[in-house]
Design a protein around this motif. Structure first.
Motif, PDB file in Angstrom:
ATOM      1  N   CYS A  16       0.839  -1.216   0.000  1.00 53.62           N
ATOM      2  CA  CYS A  16       0.000   0.000   0.000  1.00 53.62           C
ATOM      3  C   CYS A  16       0.863   1.251   0.000  1.00 53.62           C
ATOM      4  CB  CYS A  16      -0.917   0.007   1.220  1.00 53.62           C
ATOM      5  SG  CYS A  16      -2.211  -1.237   1.191  1.00 53.62           S
ATOM      6  N   PHE A  17       1.913   1.256   0.815  1.00 53.61           N
ATOM      7  CA  PHE A  17       2.782   2.430   0.863  1.00 53.61           C
ATOM      8  C   PHE A  17       3.560   2.593  -0.446  1.00 53.61           C
ATOM      9  CE2 PHE A  17       2.359   2.034   5.567  1.00 53.61           C
ATOM     10  CZ  PHE A  17       1.841   3.299   5.794  1.00 53.61           C
ATOM     11  N   LEU A  18       3.916   1.491  -1.078  1.00 50.89           N
ATOM     12  CA  LEU A  18       4.621   1.588  -2.365  1.00 50.89           C
ATOM     13  C   LEU A  18       3.706   2.156  -3.450  1.00 50.89           C
ATOM     14  CD1 LEU A  18       6.710  -1.722  -2.409  1.00 50.89           C
ATOM     15  CD2 LEU A  18       7.513   0.616  -1.967  1.00 50.89           C
ATOM     16  N   ILE A  19       2.422   1.799  -3.410  1.00 52.62           N
ATOM     17  CA  ILE A  19       1.467   2.383  -4.364  1.00 52.62           C
ATOM     18  C   ILE A  19       1.340   3.885  -4.129  1.00 52.62           C
ATOM     19  CG2 ILE A  19      -0.968   2.442  -5.044  1.00 52.62           C
ATOM     20  CD1 ILE A  19      -1.058  -0.586  -4.432  1.00 52.62           C
ATOM     21  N   SER A  20       1.236   4.283  -2.856  1.00 52.07           N
ATOM     22  CA  SER A  20       1.185   5.715  -2.526  1.00 52.07           C
ATOM     23  C   SER A  20       2.439   6.424  -3.015  1.00 52.07           C
ATOM     24  CB  SER A  20       1.056   5.916  -1.017  1.00 52.07           C
ATOM     25  OG  SER A  20      -0.128   5.368  -0.524  1.00 52.07           O
ATOM     26  N   LEU A  21       3.583   5.777  -2.804  1.00 55.73           N
ATOM     27  CA  LEU A  21       4.858   6.366  -3.204  1.00 55.73           C
ATOM     28  C   LEU A  21       4.917   6.584  -4.714  1.00 55.73           C
ATOM     29  CD1 LEU A  21       7.712   7.272  -2.412  1.00 55.73           C
ATOM     30  CD2 LEU A  21       8.454   4.891  -2.653  1.00 55.73           C
ATOM     31  N   SER A  22       4.413   5.610  -5.471  1.00 52.97           N
ATOM     32  CA  SER A  22       4.434   5.756  -6.932  1.00 52.97           C
ATOM     33  C   SER A  22       3.563   6.927  -7.372  1.00 52.97           C
ATOM     34  CB  SER A  22       3.972   4.457  -7.597  1.00 52.97           C
ATOM     35  OG  SER A  22       2.627   4.157  -7.252  1.00 52.97           O
ATOM     36  N   GLY A  23       2.360   7.070  -6.762  1.00 49.35           N
ATOM     37  CA  GLY A  23       1.500   8.201  -7.110  1.00 49.35           C
ATOM     38  C   GLY A  23       2.144   9.524  -6.757  1.00 49.35           C
ATOM     39  N   PHE A  52       5.366  10.120  -6.393  1.00 50.59           N
ATOM     40  CA  PHE A  52       6.554  10.313  -7.226  1.00 50.59           C
ATOM     41  C   PHE A  52       6.166  10.859  -8.600  1.00 50.59           C
ATOM     42  CE2 PHE A  52       9.743   8.616 -10.243  1.00 50.59           C
ATOM     43  CZ  PHE A  52      10.873   9.239  -9.730  1.00 50.59           C
ATOM     44  N   PHE A  53       5.111  10.303  -9.183  1.00 48.12           N
ATOM     45  CA  PHE A  53       4.654  10.802 -10.487  1.00 48.12           C
ATOM     46  C   PHE A  53       4.147  12.242 -10.385  1.00 48.12           C
ATOM     47  CE2 PHE A  53       3.818   6.157 -11.628  1.00 48.12           C
ATOM     48  CZ  PHE A  53       4.983   6.082 -12.375  1.00 48.12           C
ATOM     49  N   LEU A  54       3.473  12.567  -9.279  1.00 44.05           N
ATOM     50  CA  LEU A  54       3.031  13.951  -9.072  1.00 44.05           C
ATOM     51  C   LEU A  54       4.223  14.896  -8.967  1.00 44.05           C
ATOM     52  CD1 LEU A  54       0.098  13.560  -6.497  1.00 44.05           C
ATOM     53  CD2 LEU A  54      -0.054  14.617  -8.757  1.00 44.05           C
ATOM     54  N   LEU A  55       5.303  14.382  -8.401  1.00 44.56           N
ATOM     55  CA  LEU A  55       6.496  15.207  -8.200  1.00 44.56           C
ATOM     56  C   LEU A  55       7.200  15.504  -9.521  1.00 44.56           C
ATOM     57  CD1 LEU A  55       8.113  16.468  -5.854  1.00 44.56           C
ATOM     58  CD2 LEU A  55       9.469  14.369  -5.785  1.00 44.56           C
ATOM     59  N   ILE A  56       7.329  14.495 -10.373  1.00 47.14           N
ATOM     60  CA  ILE A  56       8.111  14.691 -11.598  1.00 47.14           C
ATOM     61  C   ILE A  56       7.257  15.170 -12.781  1.00 47.14           C
ATOM     62  CG2 ILE A  56       9.834  13.006 -10.885  1.00 47.14           C
ATOM     63  CD1 ILE A  56       8.580  10.975 -12.741  1.00 47.14           C
ATOM     64  N   PHE A  57       5.925  14.981 -12.680  1.00 48.50           N
ATOM     65  CA  PHE A  57       5.052  15.430 -13.768  1.00 48.50           C
ATOM     66  C   PHE A  57       4.106  16.542 -13.297  1.00 48.50           C
ATOM     67  CE2 PHE A  57       5.869  10.907 -14.976  1.00 48.50           C
ATOM     68  CZ  PHE A  57       6.579  11.158 -16.137  1.00 48.50           C
ATOM     69  N   GLN A  58       4.587  17.401 -12.392  1.00 52.32           N
ATOM     70  CA  GLN A  58       3.720  18.409 -11.808  1.00 52.32           C
ATOM     71  C   GLN A  58       3.233  19.441 -12.815  1.00 52.32           C
ATOM     72  OE1 GLN A  58       6.029  21.242  -9.250  1.00 52.32           O
ATOM     73  NE2 GLN A  58       7.679  19.761  -9.565  1.00 52.32           N
ATOM     74  N   ASN A  59       3.912  19.578 -13.943  1.00 47.49           N
ATOM     75  CA  ASN A  59       3.498  20.568 -14.948  1.00 47.49           C
ATOM     76  C   ASN A  59       2.518  19.999 -15.972  1.00 47.49           C
ATOM     77  OD1 ASN A  59       5.171  22.597 -13.842  1.00 47.49           O
ATOM     78  ND2 ASN A  59       6.959  21.744 -14.919  1.00 47.49           N
ATOM     79  N   PHE A  60       2.257  18.681 -15.897  1.00 45.51           N
ATOM     80  CA  PHE A  60       1.333  18.049 -16.846  1.00 45.51           C
ATOM     81  C   PHE A  60      -0.058  18.013 -16.207  1.00 45.51           C
ATOM     82  CE2 PHE A  60       5.521  16.754 -18.044  1.00 45.51           C
ATOM     83  CZ  PHE A  60       5.504  16.627 -19.424  1.00 45.51           C
ATOM     84  N   ILE A  61      -0.756  19.121 -16.304  1.00 40.03           N
ATOM     85  CA  ILE A  61      -2.021  19.300 -15.589  1.00 40.03           C
ATOM     86  C   ILE A  61      -3.046  18.232 -15.948  1.00 40.03           C
ATOM     87  CG2 ILE A  61      -3.914  20.905 -15.119  1.00 40.03           C
ATOM     88  CD1 ILE A  61      -1.202  21.800 -14.062  1.00 40.03           C
ATOM     89  N   ILE A  69      -2.814  15.067 -16.605  1.00 41.58           N
ATOM     90  CA  ILE A  69      -2.695  13.722 -16.014  1.00 41.58           C
ATOM     91  C   ILE A  69      -2.519  13.761 -14.497  1.00 41.58           C
ATOM     92  CG2 ILE A  69      -1.799  12.643 -18.109  1.00 41.58           C
ATOM     93  CD1 ILE A  69       1.008  12.941 -16.982  1.00 41.58           C
ATOM     94  N   ILE A  70      -2.491  14.945 -13.907  1.00 48.23           N
ATOM     95  CA  ILE A  70      -2.360  15.059 -12.456  1.00 48.23           C
ATOM     96  C   ILE A  70      -3.481  14.330 -11.717  1.00 48.23           C
ATOM     97  CG2 ILE A  70      -2.716  16.747 -10.582  1.00 48.23           C
ATOM     98  CD1 ILE A  70      -0.624  18.488 -11.810  1.00 48.23           C
ATOM     99  N   PRO A  71      -4.754  14.417 -12.168  1.00 48.91           N
ATOM    100  CA  PRO A  71      -5.826  13.694 -11.448  1.00 48.91           C
ATOM    101  C   PRO A  71      -5.567  12.203 -11.305  1.00 48.91           C
ATOM    102  CG  PRO A  71      -6.765  15.261 -12.994  1.00 48.91           C
ATOM    103  CD  PRO A  71      -5.291  15.247 -13.254  1.00 48.91           C
ATOM    104  N   VAL A  72      -4.981  11.580 -12.317  1.00 46.86           N
ATOM    105  CA  VAL A  72      -4.709  10.140 -12.263  1.00 46.86           C
ATOM    106  C   VAL A  72      -3.711   9.832 -11.150  1.00 46.86           C
ATOM    107  CG1 VAL A  72      -3.800   8.163 -13.531  1.00 46.86           C
ATOM    108  CG2 VAL A  72      -5.164   9.896 -14.721  1.00 46.86           C
ATOM    109  N   PHE A  73      -2.681  10.639 -11.047  1.00 48.48           N
ATOM    110  CA  PHE A  73      -1.650  10.406 -10.024  1.00 48.48           C
ATOM    111  C   PHE A  73      -2.174  10.706  -8.619  1.00 48.48           C
ATOM    112  CE2 PHE A  73       1.321  11.742 -13.669  1.00 48.48           C
ATOM    113  CZ  PHE A  73       1.338  10.445 -14.162  1.00 48.48           C
TER     114      PHE A  73
END
Length: 568
Positions: free
Chosen positions: A452-459, A461-470, A472-476
Motif C-alpha cells: 500500500c505504501f509503495l502504491i502511494s509512493l508511486s502516485g 513520485f509521479f506527481l512530483l516529476i510530472f507536476q506541470n502536466f495538468i 494527467i495530475i488527477p490520475v496520479f
C-alpha cells in the motif's frame, strides 16, 4: 545392580513426566478459545448482524459532519454590481470584503451555491486562518483524547468508554447544528474531535473483539468502505436532494443519539474481560450474545486461558507443598517458551504422539507471554516484539494520516465538476479498502501494508516529476489516494490484532496521538509552494514502507521451535 536400578528410576521419572504432560494436554483441550465459544453459541449471526451495523454506522456518523467541512465552508457564487447596475462574478475577499460599499448578491441558481455555514455562521469575510482552525482544532481534540480514552478502555472496559464518547459526541454534534456563532462552533469542533477518538478507535476495537475471528477482516474492511462512501452520500445529497445543509446533518445527529442509546444493550467485550482474568463476567457477556442468537444451551464452559491458569496454580501449589519432585517435571507448564520446548524434545524425543499437541503448545506459549502482562505502559516495552511493532505502527499511522489529509488538498487540482470529483475520490477510497481487505486476508499484514505504501509512493513520485502536466495530475492524485486509503484500512486491522488485548487500546491511543499531532501540520504544508508538499509526501511514504517490512506478527521463538522439532 545400582546402575540398573538408577536406569529404572530415570525411566520411571520420564514415564511419569510424559504422563503428566499427557494429562495436562488433555485438560487444556477442555478449555475453549473465544472463537470456539462464539461458534458454540451460534457463530456470526443475529447478534453480530445488529452489533456490526451499530458500530459501522457509529463510526461513520462523525464523517457526515467532518467530511462535509469543505462543502459547509464552500462559498456560493457572488455577483457584484457595477455602477451601471449590471453584475459580474466576483470573489468576496477581493471585492466587497475589502470595500463594503460594493453591493453584491448570491446567485442561488448556480449549482454550487449552497445554503451552508457561510450564511449561518457568517463566514463570507472571515480570514482563511480562522476557517482552517475549524479543521485543525478537530485534530487537536483527537490527539488529546488519544492520550486518555483508549487507555481508559483498557482499564475500565470498552463499553462504558464507547458509550460516554458516543453520547457526548452526539451532544457536541447537536451543539454545532444549533450554533450560529463561529467561535462557539470552533470550541465545539475541538470537543467533537476529542470524542471522535472514542467513536472510532475504541469503537473499532470493541467491534472487533465482539466479532468472531473469521469475520473480523470482512467487518473491519466493510466499516472502512461505508466510511469511505460518506463523502459520496454528502455530494449526492447536495446534488439531488437539497441545497440546505441542515437536513443531512440532522439525520447524522439523530442516528448518533440512537446508537448511543443502543450501546446500553451491548455486552462488555468478552475478550477484554478474559485478558483481565474476569472469566465469569466474560461468560455473562456471552450469555447476552446467546440470548440474541436464540441459543438455549448452558454457558458453563471454561476458557483456554482459564484452564491454563488453574493448571499453573495447581502446579505451583504442588511444588510449594512438596508433593512433586521438582518444578522441572511439571508437564509443559513449568518452563519458558523455547527452553520448555527444547527440554521436552531432549527428554522425550518428541513432545507427545498427539497431532493436537503442537497447536496446544503454541497456544500455551502465546498465553504465557500475555500472562506476563498486567496492562501497564511498561508492558509495551517489556516484550521486544511488541515494542518494535509499536514503534513501527506509530510511524505507519503518522505516514497514513498525514498523507491522507495532505493528498486531500491536492484534489483542488482536479478540473471539472466539484461534486463529481468528490464522488470519484470517495469511490477510489471504497475500492482501495475492499481490495486491501481481501489481500490482507490472504497475504498478511506486512506484505499488504508495504504494498500500500509503495502504491502511494508511486502516485506521489509521479506527481512530483510530472507536476506541470495538468491533464494527467488527477490520475496520479487518485493513485496516491488509493494507496493511502488502503493503508488506513490495514492500520486499523493490524492494530486490532498484533497487540495483546490487555493494552490494545493503549497502543491504539499512542499511535493516534502521534498521527493526529503530525496531521495538524498537513493543511499548512499543503499551502507551501510545489514541489515541497509532494517531496515530503514521498519521503515519509518511502521511509514508512521500509519500516513496515520489519513488523513481527508472531513470536520469533515460535518459528525456531517448530523448525527445531521438525529437524529432531
Amino acid at each position: 545392580m545400582k546402575l540398573e536400578n538408577s536406569r529404572l528410576t530415570i525411566e520411571q521419572e520420564q514415564n511419569e513426566s510424559i504422563q503428566r504432560f499427557s494429562d495436562d494436554t488433555e485438560i487444556l483441550k477442555t478449555g475453549l478459545t473465544l472463537q470456539q465459544a462464539y461458534e458454540r453459541i451460534g457463530g456470526f449471526t443475529f447478534f453480530h448482524y445488529w452489533s456490526s451495523a451499530l458500530f459501522i454506522w457509529g463510526f461513520a456518523t462523525g464523517g457526515i459532519l467532518f467530511f462535509a467541512l469543505a462543502i459547509l465552508e464552500k462559498n456560493p457564487r457572488y455577483l457584484c454590481y457595477k455602477a451601471d447596475g449590471t453584475t459580474y462574478e466576483c470573489q468576496a475577499d477581493q471585492t466587497f470584503c475589502k470595500d463594503p460599499s460594493i453591493k453584491y448578491i448570491i446567485d442561488w441558481d448556480y449549482e454550487s451555491s449552497l445554503h451552508n455555514w457561510v450564511q449561518s455562521l457568517d463566514l463570507t469575510c472571515e480570514s482563511p486562518a480562522k476557517l482552517g482552525l475549524l479543521g485543525s482544532i478537530y485534530f487537536v481534540g483527537w490527539a488529546i483524547a488519544a492520550i486518555f480514552l483508549p487507555r481508559l478502555s483498557d482499564i475500565f472496559g470498552r463499553k462504558y468508554v464507547y458509550f460516554i464518547s458516543m453520547l457526548l459526541h452526539a451532544i457536541m454534534y447537536l451543539g454545532m447544528i444549533i450554533s450560529r456563532n463561529l467561535n462557539l462552533t470552533i470550541v465545539l469542533m475541538g470537543f467533537f474531535g476529542f470524542f471522535s477518538l472514542g467513536r472510532t478507535s475504541v469503537g473499532y476495537l470493541y467491534m472487533q473483539e465482539l466479532t468472531p475471528t473469521k469475520q473480523q477482516t470482512f467487518i473491519g474492511t466493510f466499516l472502512q468502505i461505508v466510511n469511505g462512501s460518506i463523502a459520496s452520500l454528502i455530494a449526492i445529497y447536495f446534488l439531488y436532494v437539497s441545497k440546505h445543509w441542515l437536513g443531512f446533518q440532522i439525520f447524522g445527529c439523530v442516528t448518533n443519539f440512537l446508537i448511543a442509546i443502543s450501546i446500553i444493550y451491548l455486552p462488555e467485550s468478552p475478550k477484554q474481560l478474559i485478558s483481565k482474568k474476569r472469566y465469569e463476567e466474560a461468560r455473562d457477556s456471552l450469555r447476552i450474545i446467546a440470548r440474541f442468537n436464540r441459543y438455549k444451551g448452558q454457558i458453563d464452559f471454561k476458557f483456554d486461558r482459564e484452564v491454563l491458569d488453574e493448571l499453573q496454580n495447581q502446579t505451583r501449589n504442588n511444588v510449594l507443598s512438596g508433593n512433586e519432585q521438582s518444578y522441572y517435571d511439571q508437564g509443559f507448564l513449568s518452563q519458558s517458551n523455547s527452553e520448555s520446548r527444547k527440554a521436552r524434545i531432549m527428554r522425550y524425543g518428541q513432545p507427545l504422539n498427539d497431532p493436537q499437541a503442537e497447536p496446544l503448545l503454541s497456544k500455551v506459549d502465546i498465553i504465557r507471554e500475555e500472562q506476563q502482562l498486567n496492562g501497564t505502559l511498561k508492558d509495551l516495552i517489556k516484550i521486544r516484539r511488541h515494542m518494535i511493532n509499536l514503534l513501527i505502527m506509530i510511524c505507519a499511522w503518522i505516514g497514513t494520516s498525514f498523507n491522507y489529509y495532505l493528498i486531500n488538498f491536492q484534489l483542488k487540482y482536479i478540473k471539472g465538476d466539484f461534486f463529481v470529483n468528490v464522488i470519484t475520490a470517495s469511490i477510489t477510497d471504497m475500492i482501495a479498502c475492499f481490495l486491501s481487505g481481501i489481500l490482507y486476508q490472504t497475504l498478511g499484514i506486512r506484505v499488504v501494508l508495504v504494498s500500500c505504501f509503495l502504491i502511494s509512493l508511486s502516485g506521489g513520485f509521479f506527481l512530483l516529476i510530472f507536476q506541470n502536466f495538468i491533464s494527467i495530475i488527477p490520475v496520479f492524485i487518485l493513485l496516491a489516494r488509493f494507496g493511502v486509503s488502503a493503508s488506513f484500512n490495514i492500520c486499523y486491522l493490524a492494530n486490532a490484532t498484533i497487540f495483546p488485548t490487555i493494552f490494545a487500546g493503549t497502543a491504539f491511543g499512542i499511535c493516534n496521538t502521534f498521527a493526529k499531532v503530525a496531521t495538524i501540520i498537513s493543511p499548512f504544508l499543503a499551502e507551501v509552494e510545489a514541489p515541497v508538499p509532494m517531496a515530503v509526501f514521498c519521503t515519509i511514504t518511502g521511509v514508512v514502507a521500509v519500516l513496515t517490512y520489519f513488523l513481527q506478527t508472531e513470536p520469533n521463538t515460535q518459528k525456531g521451535e517448530i523448525k527445531m522439532q521438525k529437524n529432531s
